[in-house]
Structure formats: C-alpha cells, structure tokens
Scaffold this motif. Structure first.
Motif, PDB file in Angstrom:
ATOM      1  N   LEU A 170      48.798  56.545  58.400  1.00  0.00           N
ATOM      2  CA  LEU A 170      49.651  57.676  58.763  1.00  0.00           C
ATOM      3  C   LEU A 170      50.058  57.746  60.144  1.00  0.00           C
ATOM      4  CD1 LEU A 170      50.719  60.296  57.242  1.00  0.00           C
ATOM      5  CD2 LEU A 170      48.900  61.685  58.195  1.00  0.00           C
ATOM      6  N   ALA A 171      51.499  57.848  60.564  1.00  0.00           N
ATOM      7  CA  ALA A 171      52.228  57.805  61.704  1.00  0.00           C
ATOM      8  C   ALA A 171      51.943  59.140  62.361  1.00  0.00           C
ATOM      9  CB  ALA A 171      53.549  57.326  61.620  1.00  0.00           C
ATOM     10  N   HIS A 172      52.287  59.151  63.879  1.00  0.00           N
ATOM     11  CA  HIS A 172      52.363  60.300  64.245  1.00  0.00           C
ATOM     12  C   HIS A 172      53.474  60.984  64.096  1.00  0.00           C
ATOM     13  CE1 HIS A 172      51.507  63.183  67.736  1.00  0.00           C
ATOM     14  NE2 HIS A 172      52.620  63.118  68.035  1.00  0.00           N
ATOM     15  N   TYR A 173      52.972  62.667  63.879  1.00  0.00           N
ATOM     16  CA  TYR A 173      54.334  63.375  63.477  1.00  0.00           C
ATOM     17  C   TYR A 173      54.563  64.351  64.347  1.00  0.00           C
ATOM     18  CZ  TYR A 173      56.838  66.314  60.612  1.00  0.00           C
ATOM     19  OH  TYR A 173      58.016  67.435  59.916  1.00  0.00           O
ATOM     20  N   SER A 174      55.819  64.438  64.707  1.00  0.00           N
ATOM     21  CA  SER A 174      56.149  65.427  65.866  1.00  0.00           C
ATOM     22  C   SER A 174      56.674  66.566  65.337  1.00  0.00           C
ATOM     23  CB  SER A 174      57.443  64.648  66.795  1.00  0.00           C
ATOM     24  OG  SER A 174      57.825  65.819  67.627  1.00  0.00           O
ATOM     25  N   TRP A 175      56.072  67.798  65.596  1.00  0.00           N
ATOM     26  CA  TRP A 175      56.213  69.147  65.325  1.00  0.00           C
ATOM     27  C   TRP A 175      57.491  69.992  65.730  1.00  0.00           C
ATOM     28  CZ3 TRP A 175      54.071  70.815  60.901  1.00  0.00           C
ATOM     29  CH2 TRP A 175      53.041  70.237  60.082  1.00  0.00           C
ATOM     30  N   ARG A 176      57.857  69.327  67.009  1.00  0.00           N
ATOM     31  CA  ARG A 176      58.745  70.224  67.668  1.00  0.00           C
ATOM     32  C   ARG A 176      60.265  70.104  67.105  1.00  0.00           C
ATOM     33  NH1 ARG A 176      60.709  69.373  74.204  1.00  0.00           N
ATOM     34  NH2 ARG A 176      62.512  70.660  73.925  1.00  0.00           N
ATOM     35  N   GLY A 177      60.610  69.228  66.311  1.00  0.00           N
ATOM     36  CA  GLY A 177      61.970  69.289  65.729  1.00  0.00           C
ATOM     37  C   GLY A 177      61.880  70.405  64.558  1.00  0.00           C
ATOM     38  N   PRO A 178      61.011  70.163  63.320  1.00  0.00           N
ATOM     39  CA  PRO A 178      60.813  71.020  62.445  1.00  0.00           C
ATOM     40  C   PRO A 178      60.430  72.506  62.814  1.00  0.00           C
ATOM     41  CG  PRO A 178      59.647  69.224  61.899  1.00  0.00           C
ATOM     42  CD  PRO A 178      59.910  68.965  63.331  1.00  0.00           C
ATOM     43  N   ALA A 208      68.076  75.514  67.155  1.00  0.00           N
ATOM     44  CA  ALA A 208      67.620  74.285  66.614  1.00  0.00           C
ATOM     45  C   ALA A 208      67.809  72.984  67.471  1.00  0.00           C
ATOM     46  CB  ALA A 208      68.621  74.096  65.339  1.00  0.00           C
ATOM     47  N   ALA A 209      68.867  72.964  68.362  1.00  0.00           N
ATOM     48  CA  ALA A 209      69.001  72.005  69.159  1.00  0.00           C
ATOM     49  C   ALA A 209      67.985  71.855  70.185  1.00  0.00           C
ATOM     50  CB  ALA A 209      70.388  72.075  70.056  1.00  0.00           C
ATOM     51  N   THR A 210      67.286  72.889  70.546  1.00  0.00           N
ATOM     52  CA  THR A 210      66.063  72.865  71.372  1.00  0.00           C
ATOM     53  C   THR A 210      65.018  71.882  70.815  1.00  0.00           C
ATOM     54  OG1 THR A 210      66.502  75.080  71.998  1.00  0.00           O
ATOM     55  CG2 THR A 210      64.346  74.188  72.724  1.00  0.00           C
ATOM     56  N   GLY A 211      65.096  71.496  69.615  1.00  0.00           N
ATOM     57  CA  GLY A 211      63.960  70.816  68.907  1.00  0.00           C
ATOM     58  C   GLY A 211      64.189  69.252  69.356  1.00  0.00           C
ATOM     59  N   SER A 212      64.995  68.990  70.267  1.00  0.00           N
ATOM     60  CA  SER A 212      65.045  67.470  70.459  1.00  0.00           C
ATOM     61  C   SER A 212      65.216  67.320  71.985  1.00  0.00           C
ATOM     62  CB  SER A 212      66.326  67.065  70.113  1.00  0.00           C
ATOM     63  OG  SER A 212      66.627  65.468  70.549  1.00  0.00           O
ATOM     64  N   HIS A 213      64.488  66.270  72.498  1.00  0.00           N
ATOM     65  CA  HIS A 213      64.226  66.128  73.935  1.00  0.00           C
ATOM     66  C   HIS A 213      65.605  65.412  74.275  1.00  0.00           C
ATOM     67  CE1 HIS A 213      60.054  66.939  74.169  1.00  0.00           C
ATOM     68  NE2 HIS A 213      59.796  66.193  72.970  1.00  0.00           N
ATOM     69  N   GLU A 214      66.461  65.074  73.488  1.00  0.00           N
ATOM     70  CA  GLU A 214      67.699  64.301  73.885  1.00  0.00           C
ATOM     71  C   GLU A 214      68.882  65.121  73.894  1.00  0.00           C
ATOM     72  OE1 GLU A 214      68.158  60.831  71.114  1.00  0.00           O
ATOM     73  OE2 GLU A 214      66.035  59.972  72.111  1.00  0.00           O
ATOM     74  N   THR A 215      68.672  66.445  73.654  1.00  0.00           N
ATOM     75  CA  THR A 215      70.005  67.384  73.669  1.00  0.00           C
ATOM     76  C   THR A 215      70.603  67.504  74.760  1.00  0.00           C
ATOM     77  OG1 THR A 215      68.740  68.580  71.888  1.00  0.00           O
ATOM     78  CG2 THR A 215      70.481  69.918  73.293  1.00  0.00           C
ATOM     79  N   ARG A 216      72.022  67.310  74.911  1.00  0.00           N
ATOM     80  CA  ARG A 216      72.870  67.511  75.993  1.00  0.00           C
ATOM     81  C   ARG A 216      73.525  68.943  75.793  1.00  0.00           C
ATOM     82  NH1 ARG A 216      75.743  61.493  76.574  1.00  0.00           N
ATOM     83  NH2 ARG A 216      73.854  60.383  76.647  1.00  0.00           N
TER      84      ARG A 216
END
Length: 252
Positions: A170-178, A208-216
């Motif tokens: 089971l791969a590591h799951y990131s909860w930030r996006g959901p 919703a855009a806050t869920g990604s570290h790559e958001t510009r």
C-alpha cells in the motif's frame, strides 16, 4: 522466528486494514453527523446531531438485523438509514471481518478494489428510491443499478487479484488534496445561499487549490475567475436555475 515475526506483521497490517474498512463502512453516517452539527449554529436545516446518532444507531443495531431476518412484515417500506446499513455498511463490515483472515499479496489492489466497491454500494443506496431500481421495470434508476452492479463485480475482481497475485504494498496516501477538495465542496454548499454564486464559486475554487503544493496563486485566481464567470452564465441563464448571484447583504 522469522516466520513468526512475518506472521505477526501480516496480522497487524490486516487488523489495521480491517479497522479502516469498518471506518469506511460508517463514513456516510459520520459525514451526516458532522453536517448536522451546523444546525446547532443555524447554518442549515435538518436533523440535529442527537437525532442523527439515534436513527443511525437504531438502524445499524436493530432495524437492519430485523429486516434481514424478516421482522418487517407486509412489505413495509424501509427507512433510508436501514437501507444505508443493508446496502452499504453491512457488506463493508463483512469485508472487514474477512480481511482479518485473508493473506493479502497485493495491498494496493486489495484496498483499491474495496474502496471502489464502497463507491458502487453508496451509489446503489443513493439511487435506491428511484424508479427502476427493483424488478424488471425501467426508469431513472435502471442505469445506476446496472452500472453500480457492474462496478461492484469489477471491484470485487480487483480485490480478489490482490489476494491471489503478488503486487505492490500500500503506497503512502496524501490527505491534503482530498481534504481541501471536501472542504471546498462543504463551503460551497453552506455559502451558496448567504453569499451567492459568484463569491461561493470563486472562494470554493481557491480553497480546493490550496490542496496542492504546486499551486501558483496568480494563475489559480485567473482560472478561478474564469470558471466563476462561466458558472454565473451557465446556471442562471443557460440552465435557468434559480440560484442567488450575489451576497444577501448586497441584494437587500
């Protein structure tokens, strides 16, 4: 000794998966409970937390078992809570119990299959009151029943693959996006009436855009403004939906 340690580690992983599936089995009930807390502060209408807990606990512990063993006579219509327990929660509880005794060779496939199965079962429950969900009659529920049943079968096949073939853990799951996407959906549902479509849609997109570290943020703001403009044209004018456009305090 190595075999004993390996068996212990497998048992621990299976126990954690089983507990996770049990939590997944009551996820809709937990979500409604969290939603009902807003009624205390006047943020929505519906049942309060005490009523939600009582109705779902009664359905899980008494209503659904009574329905299974035929205590409901005369074809009485079951409540939504009982149907949720029968169609969604109980099958996932059964999967959780079986998980304790299974040798999982590919956790990624097994968990993915069970989660897809949960989505299909929830869809079957959500459309259970539509015409065409039972018997051979056709109606609005025919397609959800057909595709939901097909997804249950396919997801069961994926889960079975995780039991009989070797595969990745089971791969590591990131909860930030959901997490932020769910927060955006909840904000939109709560804010659409008091704040209007324009403010609620743009703010929901930015949440919703806050869920990604790559958001510009400049690009996100431009895209959000364009999507908000599209929604402001589509829903009230093209589709003719009576949605408030601006905050109440501005309209009043």
């Amino acid at each position: 000794m190595a075999d004993t340690m390996g068996h212990s580690a497998t048992a621990t992983r299976n126990t954690r998966l089983a507990l996770g599936f049990c939590l997944l089995a009551i996820a809709p009930q937990i979500f409604e409970l969290i939603w009902s807390i807003g009624t205390i502060f006047g943020w929505g209408t519906g049942r309060g937390p005490a009523a939600v807990v009582t109705s779902h606990a009664t359905a899980l512990l008494a209503g659904a078992p009574s329905a299974i063993f035929g205590s409901f006579g005369g074809g009485a219509k079951m409540s939504s809570e009982v149907l949720l327990a029968l169609i969604y929660s109980y099958p996932l509880f059964a999967v959780a119990i079986l998980t304790l005794f299974m040798t999982i060779r590919s956790a990624q496939d097994y968990v993915g299959g069970v989660v897809l199965m949960a989505v299909a079962l929830f869809a079957l429950w959500a459309s259970s009151d539509l015409q065409g969900m039972r018997g051979f009659s056709f109606g609005a529920g025919t397609a959800p029943r057909m595709f939901g049943g097909l997804l249950v079968a396919l997801s069961a096949g994926v889960a079975l693959t995780g039991l009989i073939t070797e595969g990745p853990a089971l791969a590591h799951y990131s909860w930030r996006g959901p997490l932020f996407v769910m927060a955006a959906i909840l904000f939109f549902a709560l804010a659409i009436r008091p704040l209007g479509l324009v403010v609620a849609a743009f703010a929901s997109f930015m949440i919703a855009a806050t869920g990604s570290h790559e958001t510009r943020w400049l690009e996100a703001a431009i895209v959000g403004a364009c999507l908000t403009l599209g929604c402001a044209i589509l829903f009230p004018y093209v589709l003719g939906l009576p949605m408030p456009m601006y905050p109440r305090f501005l309209v009043q």
